[in-house]
Design a protein around this motif. Structure first.
Motif, PDB file in Angstrom:
ATOM      1  N   LEU A  96       0.834  -1.179   0.043  1.00 54.47           N
ATOM      2  CA  LEU A  96      -0.056   0.030  -0.058  1.00 54.47           C
ATOM      3  C   LEU A  96       0.962   1.236  -0.062  1.00 54.47           C
ATOM      4  N   VAL A  97       0.715   2.202  -0.920  1.00 56.87           N
ATOM      5  CA  VAL A  97       1.431   3.325  -1.156  1.00 56.87           C
ATOM      6  C   VAL A  97       0.443   4.420  -0.866  1.00 56.87           C
ATOM      7  N   THR A  98       0.650   5.321  -0.101  1.00 56.66           N
ATOM      8  CA  THR A  98      -0.024   6.625   0.313  1.00 56.66           C
ATOM      9  C   THR A  98       0.732   7.701  -0.064  1.00 56.66           C
ATOM     10  N   ALA A  99       0.273   8.969  -0.726  1.00 55.33           N
ATOM     11  CA  ALA A  99       0.955   9.976  -1.102  1.00 55.33           C
ATOM     12  C   ALA A  99       0.113  11.082  -0.926  1.00 55.33           C
ATOM     13  N   ARG A 100       0.646  12.459  -0.167  1.00 52.94           N
ATOM     14  CA  ARG A 100      -0.271  13.562  -0.182  1.00 52.94           C
ATOM     15  C   ARG A 100       0.837  14.330  -0.872  1.00 52.94           C
ATOM     16  N   VAL A 101       0.359  15.248  -1.701  1.00 49.87           N
ATOM     17  CA  VAL A 101       1.224  16.361  -2.404  1.00 49.87           C
ATOM     18  C   VAL A 101       0.434  17.658  -2.283  1.00 49.87           C
ATOM     19  N   GLY A 102       1.403  18.575  -1.465  1.00 49.49           N
ATOM     20  CA  GLY A 102       0.963  19.836  -1.058  1.00 49.49           C
ATOM     21  C   GLY A 102       0.658  21.001  -2.308  1.00 49.49           C
ATOM     22  N   ALA A 103       0.188  22.036  -2.091  1.00 48.65           N
ATOM     23  CA  ALA A 103       0.029  23.042  -2.868  1.00 48.65           C
ATOM     24  C   ALA A 103       1.432  23.623  -3.522  1.00 48.65           C
ATOM     25  N   GLY A 104       1.497  23.516  -4.814  1.00 50.10           N
ATOM     26  CA  GLY A 104       2.752  24.009  -5.612  1.00 50.10           C
ATOM     27  C   GLY A 104       3.856  22.899  -5.405  1.00 50.10           C
ATOM     28  N   ALA A 105       3.609  21.636  -4.851  1.00 49.15           N
ATOM     29  CA  ALA A 105       4.767  20.737  -4.791  1.00 49.15           C
ATOM     30  C   ALA A 105       4.631  19.687  -5.861  1.00 49.15           C
ATOM     31  N   THR A 106       5.882  19.146  -6.083  1.00 47.36           N
ATOM     32  CA  THR A 106       6.213  18.297  -7.169  1.00 47.36           C
ATOM     33  C   THR A 106       6.646  16.951  -6.660  1.00 47.36           C
ATOM     34  N   LEU A 107       5.974  15.913  -7.252  1.00 52.32           N
ATOM     35  CA  LEU A 107       6.457  14.692  -6.907  1.00 52.32           C
ATOM     36  C   LEU A 107       6.775  13.851  -8.164  1.00 52.32           C
ATOM     37  N   ARG A 108       7.532  13.235  -8.258  1.00 47.18           N
ATOM     38  CA  ARG A 108       7.984  12.216  -9.369  1.00 47.18           C
ATOM     39  C   ARG A 108       8.256  10.698  -8.675  1.00 47.18           C
ATOM     40  N   PHE A 109       7.403   9.894  -9.217  1.00 45.55           N
ATOM     41  CA  PHE A 109       7.670   8.523  -8.536  1.00 45.55           C
ATOM     42  C   PHE A 109       7.793   7.584  -9.381  1.00 45.55           C
ATOM     43  N   THR A 110       9.055   6.983  -9.802  1.00 41.56           N
ATOM     44  CA  THR A 110       9.429   6.321 -10.979  1.00 41.56           C
ATOM     45  C   THR A 110      10.385   4.893 -10.473  1.00 41.56           C
ATOM     46  N   PRO A 111       9.702   3.968  -9.617  1.00 44.71           N
ATOM     47  CA  PRO A 111      10.377   2.900  -9.036  1.00 44.71           C
ATOM     48  C   PRO A 111      10.647   1.992 -10.507  1.00 44.71           C
ATOM     49  N   GLU A 112      11.610   0.861 -10.283  1.00 43.34           N
ATOM     50  CA  GLU A 112      11.650  -0.164 -10.970  1.00 43.34           C
ATOM     51  C   GLU A 112      10.536  -1.056 -11.197  1.00 43.34           C
ATOM     52  N   PRO A 113      10.380  -1.772 -12.368  1.00 46.71           N
ATOM     53  CA  PRO A 113       9.164  -2.583 -12.541  1.00 46.71           C
ATOM     54  C   PRO A 113       9.032  -3.656 -11.218  1.00 46.71           C
ATOM     55  N   THR A 114       7.929  -4.076 -11.102  1.00 43.28           N
ATOM     56  CA  THR A 114       7.412  -5.195 -10.204  1.00 43.28           C
ATOM     57  C   THR A 114       7.334  -6.266 -11.131  1.00 43.28           C
ATOM     58  N   VAL A 115       7.939  -7.467 -10.773  1.00 42.51           N
ATOM     59  CA  VAL A 115       8.025  -8.745 -11.326  1.00 42.51           C
ATOM     60  C   VAL A 115       7.003  -9.671 -10.570  1.00 42.51           C
ATOM     61  N   LEU A 116       6.013 -10.209 -11.177  1.00 37.21           N
ATOM     62  CA  LEU A 116       5.202 -11.349 -10.384  1.00 37.21           C
ATOM     63  C   LEU A 116       5.576 -12.727 -10.965  1.00 37.21           C
ATOM     64  N   ALA A 117       6.219 -13.322  -9.912  1.00 39.98           N
ATOM     65  CA  ALA A 117       6.881 -14.509  -9.949  1.00 39.98           C
ATOM     66  C   ALA A 117       5.611 -15.655  -9.909  1.00 39.98           C
ATOM     67  N   ALA A 118       6.169 -16.709 -10.614  1.00 35.96           N
ATOM     68  CA  ALA A 118       4.818 -17.656 -10.692  1.00 35.96           C
ATOM     69  C   ALA A 118       4.250 -18.187  -9.496  1.00 35.96           C
ATOM     70  N   GLY A 119       2.932 -18.097  -9.105  1.00 30.63           N
ATOM     71  CA  GLY A 119       2.590 -18.836  -7.879  1.00 30.63           C
ATOM     72  C   GLY A 119       2.358 -17.492  -6.920  1.00 30.63           C
ATOM     73  N   CYS A 120       2.631 -16.318  -7.220  1.00 29.41           N
ATOM     74  CA  CYS A 120       2.544 -15.299  -6.120  1.00 29.41           C
ATOM     75  C   CYS A 120       1.087 -14.848  -6.079  1.00 29.41           C
ATOM     76  N   GLU A 121       0.534 -14.411  -5.091  1.00 25.52           N
ATOM     77  CA  GLU A 121      -0.922 -13.533  -4.933  1.00 25.52           C
ATOM     78  C   GLU A 121      -0.625 -12.175  -4.227  1.00 25.52           C
ATOM     79  N   HIS A 122      -0.631 -11.107  -5.123  1.00 17.16           N
ATOM     80  CA  HIS A 122      -0.271 -10.057  -4.614  1.00 17.16           C
ATOM     81  C   HIS A 122      -1.356  -8.787  -4.911  1.00 17.16           C
ATOM     82  N   ARG A 123      -1.437  -7.947  -3.943  1.00 14.24           N
ATOM     83  CA  ARG A 123      -2.133  -6.476  -4.177  1.00 14.24           C
ATOM     84  C   ARG A 123      -1.423  -5.548  -4.229  1.00 14.24           C
ATOM     85  N   LEU A 124      -1.652  -4.472  -5.063  1.00 17.35           N
ATOM     86  CA  LEU A 124      -0.870  -3.404  -5.305  1.00 17.35           C
ATOM     87  C   LEU A 124      -1.802  -2.155  -4.964  1.00 17.35           C
TER      88      LEU A 124
END
Length: 249
Positions: A96-124
């Protein structure tokens, strides 16, 4: 609590948090940087933070939280040094990712990829709250399994609001039924999916091979792409981002 991790029978619980503040001379400061394995954060520039994986996972049963608080008129750039590999385990993992970006603020969110290995069960899950004049570029990339394996299962949801009003509500699932996923109406032969949400508004919809740039009803643009591999996916998303950010003549 931020900065704590509690492995147990139901998996690991860990959280991390970043908060910015403005200095008297207008520079961005990062007074809060709290983390716990596998979510370890390091400041790598004046307003840049990278996520460094210090443990395997997430594994089935893990619950991870990342909280971002970008103060008015400050800037935060958050990336990661490597892809996130989601592994099977006892139950469903959740990020779970939560973000709050205020007035006049800048957010750049650029993580590397998420890889889903066989058999996993995931919530994003992503919950993004914006002030009316905040600037955001939020990119997500998901790879359907490691080389030569089927994809694990993932349910992803993205909720963005601006001044309390909905801007984007989006969700998708992959890995439930391989025959359905491989349908031309769903993912076809693609092995990756990616989206970028931008507060900048594209002039008009643009569709090219494997990528679509769609202006939203409110301020903002959604770039969506499918690709055969992560390199092609990044290329298509960046093309869409440049298209959305190109100013009108």
């Amino acid at each position: 609590m931020p900065g704590s991790a509690r492995p147990g029978r139901r998996g690991m619980r860990a959280s991390a948090a970043v908060a910015t503040a403005s200095s008297p001379d207008g520079r961005t400061l990062i007074p809060r940087l709290a983390s716990a394995p596998p979510l370890t954060l390091r400041q790598t520039g004046p307003y840049t933070v990278h996520l460094i994986s210090t443990a395997a996972g997430p594994l089935g049963g893990d619950r991870l939280w990342l909280d971002l608080d970008v103060a008015p008129r400050t800037t935060l750039e958050l990336g990661s040094v490597a892809s996130t590999l989601v592994l099977p385990g006892d139950g469903t993992s959740e990020m779970l990712v939560t973000a709050r970006v205020g007035a006049g603020a800048t957010l750049r969110f650029t993580p590397e990829p998420t890889v889903l290995a066989a058999g996993c069960e995931h919530r994003l899950l992503v919950r993004l709250e914006l002030a009316a004049d905040a600037e955001v570029l939020w990119r997500e990339e998901i790879v359907f399994g490691r080389h030569g394996e089927v994809s694990g299962r993932c349910h992803a949801r993205f909720d963005a609001t601006c001044d309390g009003r909905p801007v984007l509500r989006q969700e998708f699932t992959v890995g439930g039924d391989p025959a359905v996923d491989a349908s031309p109406a769903v993912y076809g032969s693609a092995r990756c999916i990616g989206t970028t949400f931008l507060t900048a508004s594209a002039k008009e919809p643009v569709v090219a091979e494997g990528v679509a740039v769609l202006p939203l009803a409110g301020p903002g643009t959604l770039v969506s792409a499918l690709a055969a591999d992560a390199v092609q996916l990044r290329s298509r998303l960046e093309w869409g981002e440049r298209t959305a950010l190109t100013p009108e003549p």
